[in-house]
Write a protein that holds these residues in place. Structure first.
Motif, PDB file in Angstrom:
ATOM      1  N   ILE A  71     -21.615 -61.580 -18.467  1.00  0.00           N
ATOM      2  CA  ILE A  71     -20.413 -61.096 -19.143  1.00  0.00           C
ATOM      3  C   ILE A  71     -19.401 -62.292 -19.219  1.00  0.00           C
ATOM      4  N   ILE A  72     -19.259 -62.986 -17.952  1.00  0.00           N
ATOM      5  CA  ILE A  72     -18.371 -64.028 -17.814  1.00  0.00           C
ATOM      6  C   ILE A  72     -18.778 -65.408 -18.582  1.00  0.00           C
ATOM      7  N   ALA A  73     -20.139 -65.677 -18.889  1.00  0.00           N
ATOM      8  CA  ALA A  73     -20.539 -66.807 -19.585  1.00  0.00           C
ATOM      9  C   ALA A  73     -20.452 -66.389 -21.240  1.00  0.00           C
ATOM     10  N   THR A  74     -20.208 -64.922 -21.340  1.00  0.00           N
ATOM     11  CA  THR A  74     -20.137 -64.754 -22.662  1.00  0.00           C
ATOM     12  C   THR A  74     -18.429 -64.566 -23.400  1.00  0.00           C
ATOM     13  N   GLY A  75     -17.691 -64.704 -22.582  1.00  0.00           N
ATOM     14  CA  GLY A  75     -16.313 -64.693 -22.718  1.00  0.00           C
ATOM     15  C   GLY A  75     -15.666 -63.301 -22.146  1.00  0.00           C
ATOM     16  N   GLY A  76     -16.339 -62.616 -21.363  1.00  0.00           N
ATOM     17  CA  GLY A  76     -15.687 -61.452 -20.772  1.00  0.00           C
ATOM     18  C   GLY A  76     -15.027 -61.686 -19.657  1.00  0.00           C
ATOM     19  N   THR A  77     -14.148 -60.838 -19.382  1.00  0.00           N
ATOM     20  CA  THR A  77     -13.037 -60.820 -18.042  1.00  0.00           C
ATOM     21  C   THR A  77     -13.418 -59.731 -17.400  1.00  0.00           C
ATOM     22  N   ILE A  78     -14.077 -59.510 -16.234  1.00  0.00           N
ATOM     23  CA  ILE A  78     -14.320 -58.202 -15.163  1.00  0.00           C
ATOM     24  C   ILE A  78     -12.853 -57.756 -14.863  1.00  0.00           C
ATOM     25  N   TYR A  85     -20.937 -49.703 -10.969  1.00  0.00           N
ATOM     26  CA  TYR A  85     -20.183 -49.716 -12.201  1.00  0.00           C
ATOM     27  C   TYR A  85     -19.477 -50.738 -12.323  1.00  0.00           C
ATOM     28  N   LEU A  86     -19.273 -51.272 -13.598  1.00  0.00           N
ATOM     29  CA  LEU A  86     -18.631 -52.395 -13.790  1.00  0.00           C
ATOM     30  C   LEU A  86     -17.911 -52.565 -15.192  1.00  0.00           C
ATOM     31  N   SER A  87     -16.656 -52.714 -15.356  1.00  0.00           N
ATOM     32  CA  SER A  87     -16.078 -52.693 -16.773  1.00  0.00           C
ATOM     33  C   SER A  87     -15.466 -54.248 -17.083  1.00  0.00           C
ATOM     34  N   ALA A  88     -15.331 -54.628 -18.097  1.00  0.00           N
ATOM     35  CA  ALA A  88     -15.061 -55.822 -18.639  1.00  0.00           C
ATOM     36  C   ALA A  88     -14.261 -55.778 -20.066  1.00  0.00           C
ATOM     37  N   THR A  89     -13.513 -56.744 -20.479  1.00  0.00           N
ATOM     38  CA  THR A  89     -12.678 -56.786 -21.676  1.00  0.00           C
ATOM     39  C   THR A  89     -13.094 -58.351 -22.342  1.00  0.00           C
ATOM     40  N   TYR A  90     -13.257 -57.999 -23.619  1.00  0.00           N
ATOM     41  CA  TYR A  90     -13.460 -59.123 -24.341  1.00  0.00           C
ATOM     42  C   TYR A  90     -12.181 -59.225 -25.534  1.00  0.00           C
ATOM     43  N   MET A  91     -11.471 -60.398 -25.713  1.00  0.00           N
ATOM     44  CA  MET A  91     -10.553 -60.308 -26.563  1.00  0.00           C
ATOM     45  C   MET A  91     -10.905 -61.118 -27.908  1.00  0.00           C
ATOM     46  N   SER A  92     -10.286 -60.604 -28.985  1.00  0.00           N
ATOM     47  CA  SER A  92     -10.774 -61.477 -30.465  1.00  0.00           C
ATOM     48  C   SER A  92      -9.594 -62.761 -30.281  1.00  0.00           C
ATOM     49  N   LYS A  93     -10.140 -63.787 -30.980  1.00  0.00           N
ATOM     50  CA  LYS A  93      -9.333 -64.906 -30.969  1.00  0.00           C
ATOM     51  C   LYS A  93      -8.148 -64.801 -31.925  1.00  0.00           C
ATOM     52  N   LEU A  94      -8.257 -64.265 -33.127  1.00  0.00           N
ATOM     53  CA  LEU A  94      -7.231 -64.167 -34.294  1.00  0.00           C
ATOM     54  C   LEU A  94      -6.000 -63.144 -33.994  1.00  0.00           C
ATOM     55  N   PHE A  95      -6.510 -61.848 -33.991  1.00  0.00           N
ATOM     56  CA  PHE A  95      -5.407 -60.569 -33.693  1.00  0.00           C
ATOM     57  C   PHE A  95      -5.418 -60.253 -32.225  1.00  0.00           C
ATOM     58  N   LYS A  96      -6.379 -60.872 -31.308  1.00  0.00           N
ATOM     59  CA  LYS A  96      -6.215 -60.311 -29.863  1.00  0.00           C
ATOM     60  C   LYS A  96      -6.628 -58.935 -29.758  1.00  0.00           C
ATOM     61  N   PHE A  97      -7.533 -58.478 -30.560  1.00  0.00           N
ATOM     62  CA  PHE A  97      -8.034 -57.131 -30.234  1.00  0.00           C
ATOM     63  C   PHE A  97      -8.813 -57.157 -29.057  1.00  0.00           C
ATOM     64  N   VAL A  98      -8.893 -56.031 -27.997  1.00  0.00           N
ATOM     65  CA  VAL A  98      -9.458 -55.843 -26.990  1.00  0.00           C
ATOM     66  C   VAL A  98     -10.658 -54.840 -27.166  1.00  0.00           C
ATOM     67  N   ASP A  99     -11.937 -55.136 -26.743  1.00  0.00           N
ATOM     68  CA  ASP A  99     -13.018 -54.419 -26.651  1.00  0.00           C
ATOM     69  C   ASP A  99     -13.524 -54.279 -25.201  1.00  0.00           C
ATOM     70  N   GLU A 132     -26.245 -57.856 -27.179  1.00  0.00           N
ATOM     71  CA  GLU A 132     -27.323 -58.752 -27.132  1.00  0.00           C
ATOM     72  C   GLU A 132     -27.079 -60.331 -26.805  1.00  0.00           C
ATOM     73  N   GLU A 133     -26.139 -60.610 -26.846  1.00  0.00           N
ATOM     74  CA  GLU A 133     -25.308 -61.757 -26.245  1.00  0.00           C
ATOM     75  C   GLU A 133     -25.631 -61.889 -24.730  1.00  0.00           C
ATOM     76  N   ILE A 134     -25.065 -60.732 -24.030  1.00  0.00           N
ATOM     77  CA  ILE A 134     -25.154 -60.533 -22.792  1.00  0.00           C
ATOM     78  C   ILE A 134     -26.488 -60.413 -22.191  1.00  0.00           C
ATOM     79  N   ARG A 135     -27.525 -59.628 -23.053  1.00  0.00           N
ATOM     80  CA  ARG A 135     -28.905 -59.767 -22.739  1.00  0.00           C
ATOM     81  C   ARG A 135     -29.451 -61.004 -22.676  1.00  0.00           C
ATOM     82  N   ALA A 136     -29.331 -62.022 -23.739  1.00  0.00           N
ATOM     83  CA  ALA A 136     -29.857 -63.047 -23.657  1.00  0.00           C
ATOM     84  C   ALA A 136     -29.198 -64.063 -22.386  1.00  0.00           C
TER      85      ALA A 136
END
Length: 139
Positions: A71-78, A85-99, A132-136
């Motif tokens: 998760i960290i290697a693919t840009g996530g923040t724990i 259980y674990l949750s993480a966020t990913y933020m898009s570069k342009l508009f800063k959308f959080v997933d 799939e990126e996390i899986r890889a």
């Protein structure tokens, strides 16, 4: 041309405001011991049972440490972590959308995963690609 520029400006402002809105949310967490079900919008994927086929992904295999590293290697923040259980966020570069990405321990080295956009309707396949990126990255 003037109206075209006004329309483009309105769209940019709307996306910016949606990005801000998504930054104020949080992962849904566990619901009755399982990851929250996907919404009706096509902006979420999950490996939990009883998920619509178009939103289904396979669970992850690996240790919690491997998954955290992926998760960290693919840009996530724990953002939250327990032994199961674990949750993480990913933020898009342009508009800063959080997933949100959440994982739940099933058994042995099997972890269920859910990746979802906090706002908007479609994610254009971003959440499926992220899983799939996390899986890889787990290897």
């Amino acid at each position: 041309m003037k109206y075209f520029l006004i329309a483009i400006g309105a769209i940019v402002v709307t996306f910016f405001l949606l990005g801000l809105k998504s930054q104020k949310g949080k992962a849904p967490g566990l619901v009755d011991g399982h990851l929250a079900p996907p919404s009706s919008a096509p902006n979420c994927v999950s490996s939990e049972v009883d998920v619509q086929p178009e939103k289904k992904v396979a669970p992850l295999n690996g240790s919690l440490d491997q998954i955290k590293a992926a998760i960290i290697a693919t840009g996530g923040t724990i953002t939250s972590e327990t032994d199961s259980y674990l949750s993480a966020t990913y933020m898009s570069k342009l508009f800063k959308f959080v997933d949100d990405v959440e994982i739940r321990h099933e058994k042995e080295d099997i972890w269920h995963i859910r990746s979802a956009s906090r706002v908007g309707f479609s994610d254009r396949g971003v959440n499926r690609r992220r899983v799939e990126e996390i899986r890889a990255a787990i290897g």
